[in-house]
Design an enzyme around this catalytic site. Structure first.
Site, PDB file in Angstrom:
ATOM      1  N   TYR A 150       0.831  -1.206   0.000  1.00 20.09           N
ATOM      2  CA  TYR A 150       0.000   0.000   0.000  1.00 20.09           C
ATOM      3  C   TYR A 150       0.863   1.253   0.000  1.00 20.09           C
ATOM      4  CZ  TYR A 150      -3.709   3.226   1.424  1.00 20.09           C
ATOM      5  OH  TYR A 150      -4.608   4.272   1.485  1.00 20.09           O
ATOM      6  N   GLU A 152       4.135   1.831  -0.722  1.00 20.82           N
ATOM      7  CA  GLU A 152       4.946   2.055  -1.909  1.00 20.82           C
ATOM      8  C   GLU A 152       4.087   2.119  -3.172  1.00 20.82           C
ATOM      9  OE1 GLU A 152       7.661   3.220  -1.436  1.00 20.82           O
ATOM     10  OE2 GLU A 152       9.211   1.885  -0.683  1.00 20.82           O
ATOM     11  N   GLY A 153       2.964   1.420  -3.167  1.00 23.58           N
ATOM     12  CA  GLY A 153       2.048   1.532  -4.305  1.00 23.58           C
ATOM     13  C   GLY A 153       1.544   2.947  -4.467  1.00 23.58           C
ATOM     14  N   SER A 194     -13.438   2.199  13.544  1.00 17.02           N
ATOM     15  CA  SER A 194     -14.473   1.179  13.353  1.00 17.02           C
ATOM     16  C   SER A 194     -14.280   0.016  14.320  1.00 17.02           C
ATOM     17  CB  SER A 194     -14.486   0.691  11.905  1.00 17.02           C
ATOM     18  OG  SER A 194     -13.196   0.301  11.482  1.00 17.02           O
ATOM     19  N   PHE A 196     -12.928   0.037  17.369  1.00 18.89           N
ATOM     20  CA  PHE A 196     -13.314   0.429  18.726  1.00 18.89           C
ATOM     21  C   PHE A 196     -14.827   0.542  18.867  1.00 18.89           C
ATOM     22  CE2 PHE A 196      -9.082   2.704  20.017  1.00 18.89           C
ATOM     23  CZ  PHE A 196      -8.433   1.481  19.952  1.00 18.89           C
ATOM     24  N   ASP A 278       3.973  -0.092  12.255  1.00 20.18           N
ATOM     25  CA  ASP A 278       2.891   0.807  12.655  1.00 20.18           C
ATOM     26  C   ASP A 278       3.487   2.158  13.052  1.00 20.18           C
ATOM     27  OD1 ASP A 278       0.045   1.131  13.208  1.00 20.18           O
ATOM     28  OD2 ASP A 278       0.634   1.341  15.303  1.00 20.18           O
ATOM     29  N   PRO A 279       3.062   3.269  12.424  1.00 20.71           N
ATOM     30  CA  PRO A 279       3.650   4.579  12.740  1.00 20.71           C
ATOM     31  C   PRO A 279       3.406   4.979  14.191  1.00 20.71           C
ATOM     32  CG  PRO A 279       2.394   4.671  10.687  1.00 20.71           C
ATOM     33  CD  PRO A 279       2.067   3.359  11.327  1.00 20.71           C
TER      34      PRO A 279
END
Length: 349
Positions: A150, A152-153, A194, A196, A278-279
């Site tokens: 995702y 790099e795409g 969504s 949570f 994960d950022p």
């Protein structure tokens, strides 16, 4: 041919998805003729059901990795699964959707002279070493990780858009979308809002990854779509990229607590390991959007969450009543390739 301040024929790829369906609503309301193209991998018929009988709305079941021959004035390219659950399901196809899909819609824009908007993402910044993230920041992206299909795409799609702009003069607009939420999110898309809300409404434990101290900025869908429309209506030929998101920054743990409070849930919070890549922090610098588009989000998080909770409450109540719980792969229950008037859509090979 172009009628940017009047009625136009507009193609929205991914138009039956969460963002695309809201965009279709706004475009139809503005008087445009809308062609909604979607392969229904993550989009659903329910999202655009109310538009199917409208005389200025057409639905085509179509995958952007296949060229599409239509005559249009504007194109919004929103076609791509956007949540980890969906884009990691078939990472090769995700990359194809971003890259081959971009080539196909850019080729269409080149042929028709259409102005074209690319729905890019804050994921192009990766796990940012610079905070908040301005458009000039080149990012910190793992090119071989599980999110790379995702991230790099979308980065490659931006490259293609700018190369078509420089080489062929295609009128492009690139918007980098930060976390967005609202009605019509898929209940099983794995996104934090969504997740949570559904867990809270079901009384299930709310899963927080890590210690919940990672931050995100949440933009309500109506505000985001307004940013899309302002960018495309901009008379200046500025191609972007422009960040579109809410600069308010919240920890994931604080979001979980707010959802519990707003739903009145008895759910408890449980903790799990952080996903790979994960950022740690994510917040847009929207100075450019304010200056160029006179745009900034208006809906506060609590207000937007209440609307989203109401939507999911009705969705889950209806699913329970029919014993037809929402499926992760909505494509299995989608219509064939017919437009809103019941005519079979003719797709170019």
């Amino acid at each position: 041919m172009r009628k940017y301040n009047g009625s136009s024929t507009v193609l929205v790829t991914g138009g039956a998805g969460f963002l695309g369906s809201h965009l279709c609503d706004r475009l139809v309301a503005q008087g445009h003729h809308v062609i909604c193209a979607d392969n229904f991998f993550t989009g659903t018929k329910d999202n655009i059901e109310h538009l199917l009988s409208h005389p200025r709305f057409e639905l085509l079941r179509h995958d952007v990795t296949v060229p599409l021959q239509v005559e249009v004035d504007e194109i919004y390219n929103l076609a791509c699964p956007a949540s980890p659950v969906h884009y990691q399901h078939d990472p090769v196809q995700t990359t194809k959707t971003s890259v081959i899909g971009a080539i196909n819609v850019l080729g269409l824009a080149k042929r028709t002279g259409a102005r074209i908007f690319q729905a890019s993402t804050s994921e192009v910044y990766g796990d940012p070493a610079y905070h908040p993230q301005p458009e000039g920041y080149w990012g910190n992206v793992n090119p071989i990780g599980p999110r790379s299909c995702y991230d790099e795409g979308k980065r490659c799609a931006e490259t293609l858009f700018f190369d078509y702009h420089r080489q062929y003069g295609v009128d492009i607009r690139i918007g980098r979308i930060f976390n967005t939420y609202g009605p019509r999110m898929h209940p099983n898309d794995g996104r934090v809002v969504s997740n949570f809300i559904v867990q809270a409404l079901k009384g299930q434990p709310i899963t927080v990854y890590g210690k919940g101290q990672q931050t995100r900025s949440f933009c309500y869908v109506d505000d985001l779509v307004d940013g899309f429309l302002r960018f495309m209506a901009l008379e200046d030929t500025y191609p972007g990229p422009i960040n579109l998101g809410n600069p308010g920054e919240f920890t994931i743990l604080s979001l979980a607590k707010q959802v519990i409070e707003l739903t009145g849930s008895k759910s408890r919070i449980v903790y799990a390991d952080l996903p790979v890549d994960d950022p740690a922090r994510r917040r847009p610098d929207i100075t450019l959007a304010q200056e160029k588009l006179n745009w900034e989000p208006k809906v506060q998080l609590a207000e937007g969450l209440k609307k989203t909770i109401t939507y999911f409450d009705k969705l889950l109540t209806r699913a329970a009543a029919t014993q037809d719980a929402p499926n992760v792969k909505p494509s299995s229950r989608q219509p064939d390739a017919r437009n809103g008037n019941g005519r079979r859509a003719v797709l170019a090979a």
